[in-house]
Design a protein around this motif. Structure first.
Motif, PDB file in Angstrom:
ATOM      1  N   ARG A  62      56.023 -30.094  21.354  1.00 60.80           N
ATOM      2  CA  ARG A  62      56.744 -29.676  21.178  1.00 60.80           C
ATOM      3  C   ARG A  62      57.385 -29.955  20.161  1.00 60.80           C
ATOM      4  O   ARG A  62      57.943 -31.056  19.484  1.00 60.80           O
ATOM      5  CB  ARG A  62      57.796 -29.380  22.254  1.00 60.80           C
ATOM      6  CG  ARG A  62      57.254 -28.460  23.228  1.00 60.80           C
ATOM      7  CD  ARG A  62      58.489 -28.146  24.659  1.00 60.80           C
ATOM      8  NE  ARG A  62      57.436 -27.742  25.644  1.00 60.80           N
ATOM      9  CZ  ARG A  62      56.760 -27.566  26.616  1.00 60.80           C
ATOM     10  NH1 ARG A  62      56.661 -29.229  26.171  1.00 60.80           N
ATOM     11  NH2 ARG A  62      56.057 -26.824  27.377  1.00 60.80           N
TER      12      ARG A  62
ATOM     13  N   SER B 181      56.248 -22.340  20.038  1.00 59.54           N
ATOM     14  CA  SER B 181      56.442 -24.099  20.151  1.00 59.54           C
ATOM     15  C   SER B 181      56.659 -24.806  21.063  1.00 59.54           C
ATOM     16  O   SER B 181      56.345 -25.680  22.149  1.00 59.54           O
ATOM     17  CB  SER B 181      55.772 -25.811  18.981  1.00 59.54           C
ATOM     18  OG  SER B 181      54.816 -24.764  17.573  1.00 59.54           O
TER      19      SER B 181
ATOM     20  N   PRO C 136      52.684 -26.053  22.042  1.00 65.29           N
ATOM     21  CA  PRO C 136      52.995 -26.568  20.489  1.00 65.29           C
ATOM     22  C   PRO C 136      51.947 -25.931  19.871  1.00 65.29           C
ATOM     23  O   PRO C 136      50.402 -25.743  20.002  1.00 65.29           O
ATOM     24  CB  PRO C 136      52.927 -27.579  21.103  1.00 65.29           C
ATOM     25  CG  PRO C 136      53.146 -27.838  22.346  1.00 65.29           C
ATOM     26  CD  PRO C 136      52.688 -26.704  23.065  1.00 65.29           C
TER      27      PRO C 136
END
Length: 451
Positions: A200, A253, A257
């Motif tokens: 992330r 995300s 992600p």
């Protein structure tokens, strides 16, 4: 050359059949770019220069596109300065000299924005056709060019277009999406292998995004407040292009992600346009200052720009700006390895460090390799089972290993564990050389041969 450029280099040197086989398994998102680079190397196999030349040319083309947009919206001086600002941005410079697709995508998206401006001002269909075709090309070079459609849609919505233009943009957007559908379907099946390494967005990524967005908003508010030429349409184009694609991918995300800043490098166009226009407006106000004050202000601004930009510009031209240095690794291996030595890649994906240097790799016996990258239709090849790897290691007296730097997490799979365990039990370290992002460790059989 870092690892991603090494992938471009070795994949582009495969035959068309081998390349097609690879794209059916992984990296379809880069397929058109690999084909382009295959053609480049077929015409001229010029090593790193040939690898990076398309990106250099594409960045020049993108800067020209920024200049064309700025000229159309705010005048020639603003366009020229916006193009120059775009060219000196550190992120632009980084990918201008990297053998990947992102500079080409940026050129495509930037010129698509220019064609959109022409299309909404001119009823002829050729501008809409140019817009759609350019965005299709950019999206096939990398499908994350498609979020630019969101930015363009916001630009049109804020401009309150005629119904005819709204429909034509919708048709163009559908055409882009439809043309991209086969690539999207294939790459969706490869998503885990393609994007599984992503995490992330970090706090620093969010802060950078917020900082750039805030700077662009502040510049646009300044232009609107002082009534700079073209401030309104420029703001409507620039801010969505900078903020919408990056913001969309970063938000997605949080769940899945997908975001890396280079995927939306074209957003730098949205920062360069108001910055160049603000500079043009400031220059236009120079008559309000006395000559001495004018000179002092110019010197201070130039000095500040150099102080801020020069260190970044130098950094992005150094190996330290990338995760590793494939050329440096290959040179160390070439210096330390004896012909016929065994070689182990720990983990196996680090085989990429030598694949773009076949002269060095070919001197060594790859102890874990089951099938080569070309045969296995993969990027780094496939490896043997753990028991077979152990047998090959024990049959070798001198082994060169290519490893991540100390402190990196170790892959907890049987094949990697057996490499580490067998080396610890039967070998001793003869030489350890650290290079940027890697280490080359030479092992010799304990009590059999001297260091």
């Amino acid at each position: 050359m870092w690892r991603d450029e090494s992938v471009t280099y070795q994949v582009a040197h495969r035959s068309l059949d081998e390349l097609w086989g690879l794209l059916s398994q992984i990296d379809a998102v880069h397929g058109l770019y690999y084909l382009l680079m295959h053609a480049v190397f077929a015409v001229w196999d010029g090593g790193l220069l040939a690898l990076r030349l398309p990106s250099v040319a594409a960045t020049a083309l993108a800067a020209a596109g920024v200049g064309a947009i700025g000229t159309r919206l705010a005048g020639r001086r603003a366009g020229t300065l916006a193009g120059l600002v775009f060219a000196v941005l550190p992120l632009t410079q980084q990918y201008a000299q990297e053998g990947r697709s992102y500079a080409l995508v940026t050129a495509g998206v930037t010129w698509a924005a220019y064609f959109l401006l022409r299309a909404t001002a001119d009823s002829r269909a050729r501008w809409w056709t140019a817009y759609a075709l350019t965005l299709v090309l950019a999206s096939w070079l990398h499908e994350f060019a498609a979020p630019a459609l969101v930015a363009h849609g916001l630009t049109l919505w804020r401009s309150r277009p005629e119904r005819r233009d709204a429909w034509r943009w919708a048709i163009a957007a559908v055409a882009v999406g439809t043309s991209l559908l086969p690539l999207a379907v294939i790459s969706a099946g490869q998503a885990e292998a393609q994007l599984g390494w992503l995490g992330r967005p970090s706090l620093s990524a969010w802060l950078l995004f917020a900082g750039l967005s805030a700077a662009a908003v502040a510049l646009c508010r300044l232009l609107l407040r002082v009534g700079a030429p073209g401030a309104v349409p420029l703001t409507r184009l620039a801010l969505p292009l900078l903020i919408a694609p990056a913001g969309l991918l970063m938000t997605i995300s949080l769940i899945k992600p997908w975001y890396v800043d280079r995927y939306v490098l074209y957003g730098m166009t949205g920062l360069a346009l108001p910055a160049g226009t603000a500079l043009a407006w400031a220059i236009g106000q120079r008559h309000r200052l006395a000559p001495a004050a004018r000179m002092l202000t110019a010197c201070l601004l130039a000095g500040a720009a150099v102080a801020v930009l020069l260190p970044w510009s130098l950094l992005v031209r150094s190996p330290e700006s990338r995760k590793d240095d494939v050329v440096a690794v290959a040179r160390v291996v070439e210096r330390q390895a004896h012909k016929g030595d065994g070689v182990l890649f720990m983990p196996s994906r680090r085989r990429e460090w030598l694949l773009s240097h076949p002269g060095v790799y070919g001197r060594l016996d790859d102890l874990a390799l089951a099938e080569s990258p070309a045969v296995s239709r993969t990027l780094q090849g496939t490896e043997l089972k753990a028991a077979e790897i152990r047998r090959h290691i024990l049959a070798t007296d001198r082994i060169v290993t290519l490893q991540d730097p100390p402190g990196q997490p170790l892959d907890a799979v049987p094949e990697e564990e057996v490499k580490r365990r067998t080396l610890r039990a039967h070998f001793e370290v003869c030489e350890r050389t650290g290079v940027h992002g890697a280490q080359v460790v030479v092992y010799v059989r304990r009590g059999v041969i001297p260091c």
